[in-house]
Design a protein around this motif. Structure first.
Motif, PDB file in Angstrom:
ATOM      1  N   GLY A 192     -25.704  11.290 -12.750  1.00 60.95           N
ATOM      2  CA  GLY A 192     -25.427  12.642 -13.187  1.00 60.95           C
ATOM      3  C   GLY A 192     -24.160  13.291 -12.710  1.00 60.95           C
ATOM      4  N   GLY A 193     -23.216  12.533 -12.185  1.00 62.74           N
ATOM      5  CA  GLY A 193     -21.974  13.131 -11.709  1.00 62.74           C
ATOM      6  C   GLY A 193     -20.791  12.281 -12.119  1.00 62.74           C
ATOM      7  N   THR A 194     -19.649  12.529 -11.514  1.00 65.27           N
ATOM      8  CA  THR A 194     -18.458  11.735 -11.775  1.00 65.27           C
ATOM      9  C   THR A 194     -17.848  11.295 -10.459  1.00 65.27           C
ATOM     10  OG1 THR A 194     -16.995  13.654 -11.775  1.00 65.27           O
ATOM     11  CG2 THR A 194     -17.974  13.031 -13.872  1.00 65.27           C
ATOM     12  N   HIS A 195     -16.980  10.283 -10.513  1.00 63.57           N
ATOM     13  CA  HIS A 195     -16.393   9.746  -9.290  1.00 63.57           C
ATOM     14  C   HIS A 195     -15.535  10.754  -8.552  1.00 63.57           C
ATOM     15  CE1 HIS A 195     -18.018   5.975 -10.357  1.00 63.57           C
ATOM     16  NE2 HIS A 195     -17.198   5.717 -11.344  1.00 63.57           N
ATOM     17  N   ALA A 199     -19.330  17.983 -11.238  1.00 62.03           N
ATOM     18  CA  ALA A 199     -20.744  17.921 -11.610  1.00 62.03           C
ATOM     19  C   ALA A 199     -20.909  17.735 -13.111  1.00 62.03           C
ATOM     20  CB  ALA A 199     -21.451  19.200 -11.170  1.00 62.03           C
ATOM     21  N   GLU A 200     -22.002  17.099 -13.473  1.00 66.78           N
ATOM     22  CA  GLU A 200     -22.325  16.918 -14.899  1.00 66.78           C
ATOM     23  C   GLU A 200     -23.817  17.074 -15.072  1.00 66.78           C
ATOM     24  OE1 GLU A 200     -22.182  13.285 -18.112  1.00 66.78           O
ATOM     25  OE2 GLU A 200     -20.408  13.706 -16.938  1.00 66.78           O
ATOM     26  N   ASP A 201     -24.219  17.701 -16.156  1.00 68.30           N
ATOM     27  CA  ASP A 201     -25.626  17.966 -16.413  1.00 68.30           C
ATOM     28  C   ASP A 201     -26.398  16.653 -16.527  1.00 68.30           C
ATOM     29  OD1 ASP A 201     -27.434  19.822 -18.997  1.00 68.30           O
ATOM     30  OD2 ASP A 201     -28.055  18.914 -17.104  1.00 68.30           O
ATOM     31  N   TYR A 202     -27.341  16.422 -15.600  1.00 64.28           N
ATOM     32  CA  TYR A 202     -28.072  15.159 -15.572  1.00 64.28           C
ATOM     33  C   TYR A 202     -28.909  14.945 -16.831  1.00 64.28           C
ATOM     34  CZ  TYR A 202     -31.507  11.637 -14.452  1.00 64.28           C
ATOM     35  OH  TYR A 202     -32.320  10.533 -14.500  1.00 64.28           O
ATOM     36  N   GLU A 203     -29.481  16.034 -17.360  1.00 62.86           N
ATOM     37  CA  GLU A 203     -30.327  15.879 -18.539  1.00 62.86           C
ATOM     38  C   GLU A 203     -29.545  15.284 -19.706  1.00 62.86           C
ATOM     39  OE1 GLU A 203     -30.436  18.443 -16.514  1.00 62.86           O
ATOM     40  OE2 GLU A 203     -32.459  18.097 -15.757  1.00 62.86           O
ATOM     41  N   LYS A 204     -28.280  15.655 -19.855  1.00 64.06           N
ATOM     42  CA  LYS A 204     -27.453  15.107 -20.925  1.00 64.06           C
ATOM     43  C   LYS A 204     -27.238  13.611 -20.721  1.00 64.06           C
ATOM     44  CE  LYS A 204     -24.955  19.413 -21.836  1.00 64.06           C
ATOM     45  NZ  LYS A 204     -23.614  20.075 -21.836  1.00 64.06           N
TER      46      LYS A 204
END
Length: 212
Positions: A192-195, A199-204
């Motif tokens: 759910g994230g990037t290197h 942050a990135e929405d885990y549900e997506k």
């Protein structure tokens, strides 16, 4: 000096499993794990440690059970998950660099989003054993301190109820102890994230994984 701690860890490792030893030195845990019939991915940035790891593997007749690497720990983790052929699943990650191993956890944020779906899914993420120092006065304070540090490394605030198994290894001084913190890599972090920590929405991400 850490023989009793390695004895404790080895009780949790089973033959046929795969151990990723990110700061393996000359192999004090890696060699013993290989002798226990684990397959080991052993890495150390120090070229001398790398050479002696290969020697120790040969002397102990477990060279077929250990892959030896001489890389930065973050680059090593990325290589094993994303680039290595044949692809390999690992069950355990050992991080024995007590000064700042916790901070190296940032490499796992979003690392598995691009990993092989045949190898990795949200139900088979590895157990992480990370060593660190802390000066907390009570078990509750130590737990909070490590939870805060781990959250900062991941770039995501972990649930306060996240289960951390914290084992005191030894006293460093009257104020400081060395601990081993064990936890399952959270799926929200792995996928759910990037290197770079954004942050990135885990549900997506989870929805995309199911579609793929």
């Amino acid at each position: 000096k850490l023989q009793h701690e390695r004895d404790r860890l080895l009780k949790n490792l089973k033959g046929g499993e795969v151990l990723c030893d990110m700061f393996c030195g000359i192999g004090p845990l890696s060699i013993r794990a290989a002798k226990k019939d684990l397959y080991v991915l052993g890495n150390d940035l120090n070229p001398d440690c790398y050479e002696y790891l290969k020697i120790n593997a040969k002397v102990n007749k477990v060279e077929k059970m250990i892959e030896c690497y001489n890389m930065d720990a973050r680059e090593f983790a990325k290589y094993i998950v994303l680039e290595k052929e044949p692809k390999a699943h690992f069950d355990h990650v050992y991080m024995n660099l007590p000064v700042d191993a916790v901070e190296f956890l940032d490499v796992f944020t979003g690392l598995f989003k691009e990993a092989s779906r045949e190898i990795w899914n949200e139900n088979n993420l590895p157990l992480i054993y990370v060593n660190g120092f802390d000066t907390g006065k009570t078990p509750e304070e130590v737990n909070k301190n490590f939870l805060d540090r781990i959250s900062k490394a991941f770039g995501e605030t972990l649930d306060p109820n996240t289960k951390l198994d914290i084992h005191a290894i030894k006293d460093i001084s009257s104020e400081k102890k060395m601990y081993c913190v064990t936890f399952r890599l959270p799926k929200e972090i792995a996928f759910g994230g990037t290197h770079n920590g954004a942050a990135e929405d885990y549900e997506k991400v989870e929805k995309k994984l199911k579609v793929d």
